[in-house]
Design a protein around this motif. Sequence first.
Motif, PDB file in Angstrom:
ATOM      1  N   ASP A 114       0.831  -1.209   0.000  1.00 61.25           N
ATOM      2  CA  ASP A 114       0.000   0.000   0.000  1.00 61.25           C
ATOM      3  C   ASP A 114       0.866   1.261   0.000  1.00 61.25           C
ATOM      4  N   ILE A 115       1.914   1.268   0.813  1.00 60.06           N
ATOM      5  CA  ILE A 115       2.787   2.448   0.877  1.00 60.06           C
ATOM      6  C   ILE A 115       3.522   2.638  -0.443  1.00 60.06           C
ATOM      7  N   PHE A 116       4.023   1.541  -0.977  1.00 68.27           N
ATOM      8  CA  PHE A 116       4.722   1.623  -2.263  1.00 68.27           C
ATOM      9  C   PHE A 116       3.792   2.152  -3.353  1.00 68.27           C
ATOM     10  N   ARG A 117       2.562   1.648  -3.396  1.00 70.96           N
ATOM     11  CA  ARG A 117       1.605   2.101  -4.407  1.00 70.96           C
ATOM     12  C   ARG A 117       1.317   3.592  -4.269  1.00 70.96           C
ATOM     13  N   VAL A 118       1.106   4.055  -3.037  1.00 65.35           N
ATOM     14  CA  VAL A 118       0.810   5.471  -2.832  1.00 65.35           C
ATOM     15  C   VAL A 118       1.985   6.347  -3.257  1.00 65.35           C
ATOM     16  N   VAL A 119       3.211   5.922  -2.939  1.00 66.99           N
ATOM     17  CA  VAL A 119       4.388   6.701  -3.347  1.00 66.99           C
ATOM     18  C   VAL A 119       4.445   6.820  -4.866  1.00 66.99           C
ATOM     19  N   VAL A 120       4.286   5.697  -5.559  1.00 64.60           N
ATOM     20  CA  VAL A 120       4.396   5.711  -7.023  1.00 64.60           C
ATOM     21  C   VAL A 120       3.285   6.533  -7.644  1.00 64.60           C
ATOM     22  N   GLU A 121       2.054   6.292  -7.225  1.00 69.28           N
ATOM     23  CA  GLU A 121       0.936   7.014  -7.831  1.00 69.28           C
ATOM     24  C   GLU A 121       1.023   8.513  -7.554  1.00 69.28           C
ATOM     25  N   SER A 122       1.440   8.884  -6.347  1.00 66.06           N
ATOM     26  CA  SER A 122       1.582  10.306  -6.024  1.00 66.06           C
ATOM     27  C   SER A 122       2.689  10.941  -6.852  1.00 66.06           C
ATOM     28  N   TYR A 123       3.780  10.201  -7.027  1.00 72.56           N
ATOM     29  CA  TYR A 123       4.887  10.737  -7.819  1.00 72.56           C
ATOM     30  C   TYR A 123       4.482  10.897  -9.290  1.00 72.56           C
ATOM     31  N   LEU A 124       3.800   9.904  -9.847  1.00 69.73           N
ATOM     32  CA  LEU A 124       3.376   9.994 -11.246  1.00 69.73           C
ATOM     33  C   LEU A 124       2.388  11.136 -11.451  1.00 69.73           C
ATOM     34  N   ASP A 125       1.626  11.434 -10.411  1.00 68.57           N
ATOM     35  CA  ASP A 125       0.646  12.515 -10.510  1.00 68.57           C
ATOM     36  C   ASP A 125       1.286  13.887 -10.372  1.00 68.57           C
ATOM     37  N   SER A 126       2.258  14.021  -9.448  1.00 66.96           N
ATOM     38  CA  SER A 126       2.818  15.346  -9.146  1.00 66.96           C
ATOM     39  C   SER A 126       4.217  15.571  -9.702  1.00 66.96           C
ATOM     40  N   GLY A 127       4.944  14.500  -9.899  1.00 65.06           N
ATOM     41  CA  GLY A 127       6.332  14.635 -10.342  1.00 65.06           C
ATOM     42  C   GLY A 127       7.282  14.990  -9.220  1.00 65.06           C
ATOM     43  N   ALA A 128       6.791  15.031  -7.995  1.00 63.08           N
ATOM     44  CA  ALA A 128       7.617  15.421  -6.850  1.00 63.08           C
ATOM     45  C   ALA A 128       7.783  14.244  -5.897  1.00 63.08           C
ATOM     46  N   PRO A 129       8.922  14.200  -5.184  1.00 61.46           N
ATOM     47  CA  PRO A 129       9.101  13.161  -4.162  1.00 61.46           C
ATOM     48  C   PRO A 129       7.974  13.235  -3.128  1.00 61.46           C
ATOM     49  N   VAL A 130       7.659  12.112  -2.531  1.00 65.56           N
ATOM     50  CA  VAL A 130       6.520  12.013  -1.623  1.00 65.56           C
ATOM     51  C   VAL A 130       7.024  11.756  -0.212  1.00 65.56           C
ATOM     52  N   GLY A 131       6.563  12.553   0.745  1.00 67.31           N
ATOM     53  CA  GLY A 131       6.982  12.417   2.132  1.00 67.31           C
ATOM     54  C   GLY A 131       6.044  11.547   2.947  1.00 67.31           C
ATOM     55  N   SER A 132       6.522  11.099   4.110  1.00 67.62           N
ATOM     56  CA  SER A 132       5.734  10.203   4.962  1.00 67.62           C
ATOM     57  C   SER A 132       4.459  10.873   5.469  1.00 67.62           C
ATOM     58  N   ARG A 133       4.525  12.171   5.725  1.00 67.76           N
ATOM     59  CA  ARG A 133       3.329  12.861   6.221  1.00 67.76           C
ATOM     60  C   ARG A 133       2.231  12.858   5.161  1.00 67.76           C
ATOM     61  N   THR A 134       2.602  13.062   3.907  1.00 62.78           N
ATOM     62  CA  THR A 134       1.621  13.026   2.821  1.00 62.78           C
ATOM     63  C   THR A 134       1.003  11.638   2.706  1.00 62.78           C
ATOM     64  N   ILE A 135       1.842  10.613   2.807  1.00 69.08           N
ATOM     65  CA  ILE A 135       1.346   9.237   2.696  1.00 69.08           C
ATOM     66  C   ILE A 135       0.415   8.897   3.854  1.00 69.08           C
ATOM     67  N   SER A 136       0.703   9.415   5.031  1.00 70.93           N
ATOM     68  CA  SER A 136      -0.112   9.086   6.205  1.00 70.93           C
ATOM     69  C   SER A 136      -1.539   9.586   6.067  1.00 70.93           C
ATOM     70  N   LYS A 137      -1.752  10.557   5.168  1.00 68.57           N
ATOM     71  CA  LYS A 137      -3.091  11.107   4.970  1.00 68.57           C
ATOM     72  C   LYS A 137      -3.879  10.349   3.908  1.00 68.57           C
ATOM     73  N   ALA A 138      -3.235   9.348   3.268  1.00 71.97           N
ATOM     74  CA  ALA A 138      -3.924   8.575   2.237  1.00 71.97           C
ATOM     75  C   ALA A 138      -5.038   7.751   2.859  1.00 71.97           C
ATOM     76  N   PRO A 139      -6.199   7.667   2.222  1.00 74.07           N
ATOM     77  CA  PRO A 139      -7.339   6.925   2.779  1.00 74.07           C
ATOM     78  C   PRO A 139      -6.991   5.451   3.017  1.00 74.07           C
ATOM     79  N   GLY A 140      -7.357   4.945   4.191  1.00 75.21           N
ATOM     80  CA  GLY A 140      -7.229   3.531   4.462  1.00 75.21           C
ATOM     81  C   GLY A 140      -5.914   3.079   5.051  1.00 75.21           C
ATOM     82  N   LEU A 141      -4.889   3.944   5.085  1.00 72.68           N
ATOM     83  CA  LEU A 141      -3.591   3.495   5.589  1.00 72.68           C
ATOM     84  C   LEU A 141      -3.556   3.442   7.120  1.00 72.68           C
TER      85      LEU A 141
END
Length: 347
Positions: free
Chosen positions: A15-42
């Motif tokens: 789940d964490i790996f998927r969120v990092v990849v999808e967020s990066y493909l969407d924004s083009g920016a590195p993804v931090g742990s705080r951003t990932i922690s706000k993802a639904p269901g984690l």
Amino acid sequence: MTTTPITEMNDRTRDIFRVVVESYLDSGAPVGSRTISKAPGLELSPASIRNVMQDLEELGLLAAPHTSAGRMPTELGLRLFVDGMMQAAEPSREERDAIESQISESGPVEDALRATTSILSGLSSCAGLVMVPKREPTLKQFSFVKLSEGQGLAILVSQDGGVENRVLDLPIGISDSALIEAGNYLTAQYGGMTLSQALSRIDRDIQAGRTAIDKASEDLVQRGLVTWTQDPSERPILIVRGQANLLEDGALDDLDRVRQLLDELEGKQEIARLLDNARDAEAAKIFIGAENKLFSLSGSSVIAAPYKDGDGQVVGVVGVIGPTRLNYARVVPMVDFTAQTLSRLLK
């Protein structure tokens, strides 16, 4: 480095790996742990997420571009995501209509191929690519000119008005009149045929003793045809549209990479050879970054799919090229649909 199979990851890591990849493909920016922690269901703390991201980094699937930054997928990580986790989205009705209308309303096949690159470029925000084997010219007129003793020039005029030259070895001692005779004979007997058809016919005529020229001229006619029939399939035509798209979406932050990619697009023969690797694929094939030596510097991705003629034979490849940060889930099925539309057109 061997890629860790998706099946060997636990649910939390996936789940964490998927969120990092999808967020990066969407924004083009590195993804931090705080951003990932706000993802639904984690429902994980930033500290727990950082530990998992560290593990993924040690596996070579994520990287931290700066010490204080978040993580982004490596090319190895992108490959794992594309092959094992990506959920492709079918092209929308609007996208399908746009592709079908552009291709079907373009008249001759050549116009359809050019329209294909333009519509793919526009819809994907990448550069569109179409490769088609160079058509074998149909002979209209053939002549030979002596350049020096033992070397001459074969001159082909095709039915479409094209003129091409090839340097070839001449039989030692052959006369100018024999060159003229060989050219006239080839034009008269084999005009209107493709070069491979003409070569096959001259071979049969020679074996059956049906030619009206001497042995030296027979040899010259064969040599002249062979200089062309050896290479049509090795000289594919590559149509590229939409290079300007590669300069958008933050590309100015990475001008060296973009400049390298544009240089690579100038070497169309190398790109064509890469696309040729997709000819045997059943659906779209994805080339990510340094997996191919051609893109080891620019870090680019190519998505390509073959298209077929009415006999079911692959006649070319259509695709897009852009940065590795592509919306693979959207672009892959779009390329597939475009290849299928071209195949229907050619039936």
